[in-house]
Scaffold this active site. Structure first.
Site, mmCIF file in Angstrom:
data_model
loop_
_atom_site.group_PDB
_atom_site.id
_atom_site.type_symbol
_atom_site.label_atom_id
_atom_site.label_comp_id
_atom_site.label_asym_id
_atom_site.label_seq_id
_atom_site.Cartn_x
_atom_site.Cartn_y
_atom_site.Cartn_z
ATOM 1 C CE LYS A 15 16.373 38.305 27.149
ATOM 2 N NZ LYS A 15 15.418 39.237 27.781
ATOM 3 C CE LYS A 73 27.637 46.252 29.602
ATOM 4 N NZ LYS A 73 26.420 46.470 28.846
ATOM 5 C CE LYS A 116 21.412 41.699 35.308
ATOM 6 N NZ LYS A 116 20.464 42.694 35.732
#
Ligand code: TRP
Length: 334
Positions: free
Chosen positions: A116, A198, A201
């Site tokens: 992040k 996988k 989103k």
């Protein structure tokens, strides 16, 4: 006499985006039955969400939408405690105390923090660094036994265990030591356009991911375009036929049919018939959920009553742990 304690499950969900078909099949759908055997807490973690910048109106809307969608997926708010993290101040209070039992080096090693920070180089704030400690507070406040999370969160649950053991080592048995929990094998749903990854989103190709609130025609379009292979036969082979096997997995969950039944149903019929059949099955599986979530979104008073009651129940449990911790570290009781 004290009631027998049922094992506790705790999970947190960031109100940061739409629920996907992958999270429905891989997680939420399996959570519905857990309420029979466990005390389940599902927390919408808005305090975690603000570690990256959010548009306030969007955060508000998604928090309530997420609640509506969970209920629409079958999570019964009478049987599960569903609540919003910022409504229970004990989370922030315990997180502060746990900060003083967590090492700088430990937090610096968290892979999600490193990822992040790379993605938000202009906003590497202290909250982003401290994120796992707030998560530890979430889990430990409820004395959770089991924490259902994806692989990306395993390291955070490990750290939670380390913090809890460190604290218990100094003050005695205060916290129950939690474990990660994978309910069932098999239902890991992959992207429709890159079936080796996988379903997510954050997939760059929008066609790879299906959302539970998506319109039927959009769902159908994505399934018709799903990546398959150069054969024509519908056969379960997750090594050589990843795309088809993923579609079979989805079709099996949506219809309750076994892989053998599906193989014989589509013998000699090819992918041109199979792909839209999967799309239709998914549309029908999601239709009642979408309709119920839409209905619930129009009933703000009901949703409010759910999150208020949820917060009240959660706060009651959380306060017991927090008081014990405060006493142990030497705070004067109010
Ligand atoms: N960090 C989790 C995620 O991004 C969300 C989360 C916050 C969580 N607190 C939690 C998950 C406690 C499990 C338990 O997916």
């Amino acid at each position: 006499m004290e009631q027998e304690r049922r094992p506790v499950i705790f999970s947190g969900i960031q109100p940061s985006g739409e629920l996907t078909l992958g999270s429905y099949i891989g997680a939420i759908k399996n959570w519905v039955e857990l309420a029979n055997d466990y005390d389940c807490y599902y927390c919408i973690v808005d305090m975690h969400a603000i570690t990256v910048r959010q548009v306030p109106a969007d955060l508000r809307r998604r928090t309530v939408e997420q609640l509506a969608q969970y209920i629409a997926c079958g999570l019964d708010p009478q049987k599960n405690t569903i609540f919003i993290q910022s409504h229970v101040p004990a989370h922030a209070e315990l997180a502060w105390i746990l900060n003083c039992y967590t090492m700088f080096g430990e937090l610096g090693r968290m892979t999600q923090f490193k990822d992040k920070s790379a993605k938000n180089a202009e906003n590497i704030n202290a909250g982003l660094f401290d994120y796992p400690v707030l998560m530890a507070a979430d889990i430990l406040l409820y004395q959770a036994d089991l924490v259902p999370v994806g692989d990306d969160q395993r390291q955070h649950v490990e750290l939670t265990r380390d913090i809890a053991e460190r604290f218990n080592g100094v003050y005695g048995d205060v916290f129950r030591i939690p474990q990660t929990f994978n309910p069932k094998v098999g239902a890991r749903i992959m992207s429709l356009t890159s079936p080796e990854n996988k379903m997510s989103k954050s997939d760059k190709d929008p066609g790879g991911c299906i959302y539970i609130m998506q319109k039927p025609e959009d769902i159908m379009r994505s399934f018709k375009r799903a990546v398959t292979d150069s054969e024509t036969c519908v056969r379960y082979d997750p090594v050589n036929k990843k795309g088809i096997s993923n579609l079979m997995q989805i079709y099996s969950v949506a219809t309750g049919k076994s892989f053998e039944t599906i193989e014989s149903e589509f013998t000699g019929r090819g992918y041109g018939e199979f792909k839209p059949a999967v799309g239709e099955a998914v549309v029908e599986m999601l239709r009642p959920i979408r309709e119920e979530a839409t209905r619930l979104m129009a009933d703000k008073a009901y949703l409010e009553s759910v999150y208020r009651e949820g917060a009240e129940r959660a706060a009651h449990t959380a306060a017991r742990t927090l008081r014990k911790v405060q006493k142990k570290v030497g705070f004067i009781p109010r």
